[in-house]
Enzyme design. Sequence first.
Site, mmCIF file in Angstrom:
data_model
loop_
_atom_site.group_PDB
_atom_site.id
_atom_site.type_symbol
_atom_site.label_atom_id
_atom_site.label_comp_id
_atom_site.label_asym_id
_atom_site.label_seq_id
_atom_site.Cartn_x
_atom_site.Cartn_y
_atom_site.Cartn_z
ATOM 1 N N SER A 169 0.886 -1.001 -0.124
ATOM 2 C CA SER A 169 -0.082 -0.054 -0.061
ATOM 3 C C SER A 169 0.857 1.055 -0.114
ATOM 4 O O SER A 169 2.015 1.033 0.363
ATOM 5 C CB SER A 169 -0.969 -0.007 1.220
ATOM 6 O OG SER A 169 -1.553 1.046 1.398
ATOM 7 N N TYR A 225 -1.908 0.091 10.256
ATOM 8 C CA TYR A 225 -1.882 -0.280 8.882
ATOM 9 C C TYR A 225 -0.718 0.011 8.031
ATOM 10 O O TYR A 225 0.026 -0.945 7.203
ATOM 11 C CB TYR A 225 -3.054 0.322 7.959
ATOM 12 C CG TYR A 225 -3.493 -0.223 6.681
ATOM 13 C CD1 TYR A 225 -3.920 -1.471 6.469
ATOM 14 C CD2 TYR A 225 -3.139 0.553 5.513
ATOM 15 C CE1 TYR A 225 -4.378 -1.708 5.216
ATOM 16 C CE2 TYR A 225 -3.727 0.112 4.276
ATOM 17 C CZ TYR A 225 -4.139 -1.233 4.216
ATOM 18 O OH TYR A 225 -4.635 -1.590 2.834
#
Length: 242
Positions: free
Chosen positions: A140, A153
Site C-alpha cells: 500500500s 496499517y
Amino acid sequence: MKYALVTGASRGIGRAVALRLASDGVPVIINYVSNQAAAEATQAEIIAAGGVAELLRFDVSKPQEIEDALERWEEGHADDYIGILVNNAGIRQDNIMVFMLNEQWHNVLDTTLNGFFYITRRLLKGMMTRRDGRIINMASLSGIKGMPGQVNYSAAKGAVIAATKALAQEVAPRKVTVNAVAPGFIESDMTADLPVAELKKMVPLKRFGRPEEVAALVSFLASDAAAYITGETISINGGLYS
C-alpha cells in the site's frame, strides 16, 4: 494444473485479481472468510466466462485453518499445485495512535502481516521444489509514505514490503519470484468511507484507481514475462507519491 490462490478474493481488489487471472487462463482458488455470497458471485462470474474457479474458506490469521483447508484441497487435487500466490487479504481499523486500542493494532497486523507469513510459508516449499512460483504481496501507499491515522496499517504494509525484499533473495535460486504491489487510493470497500472528493485533489491524475488496473499489474507479475523481476515494490497510485 497450476493454480493461483488469491486471499481475500470475494470483493474489491482481490475479486478483480481473481477475475483477471482466470481470464488469463489460470485456474483460481478464491479465498474468503465470511462473505460467502460475494465469493460465490465471483466464482460464478469466472465460470460463466469459461474460467475455472474454486472456493476455499479460511482465515489467513489462523495457521491451523490454513493448514486444514490446504490439506483438503491437496487431497482433492493430487496432480495439481498452487504456483501463484496473491497475498491480498487485509483489513483497516484506523485510529490515531494515542487512542488506538490493542485490538486495533493486533487485528490489522494479524491479518495483513501474520497472514502473509502463515500462507506464504505453507506454500513456499512446493514452489521451491518445483522451481516455479510467483508470490505477489498487496502492499500500500501507506506502507511507503505512512498515513496519519493508520499507524497499524502502515506498519503492517511496510513490514510486508521489507519481507518481500528479503524473501525474494532467499528463493530466487529456486526460480520463485516475490514482488509487492502498492496501490494508492483505489475504488473499493476499503476506501468507501474516505472523503473521496478531497482526496482526489491530492492525486495528480485527479481520480481514484480502479481494481481492474491493479489486477492488470498483478497479472503481469504472475506471468512468464515477469520472470526477471523480483524483490520489487511497484506503486500504482496515479502519481500521488512520485
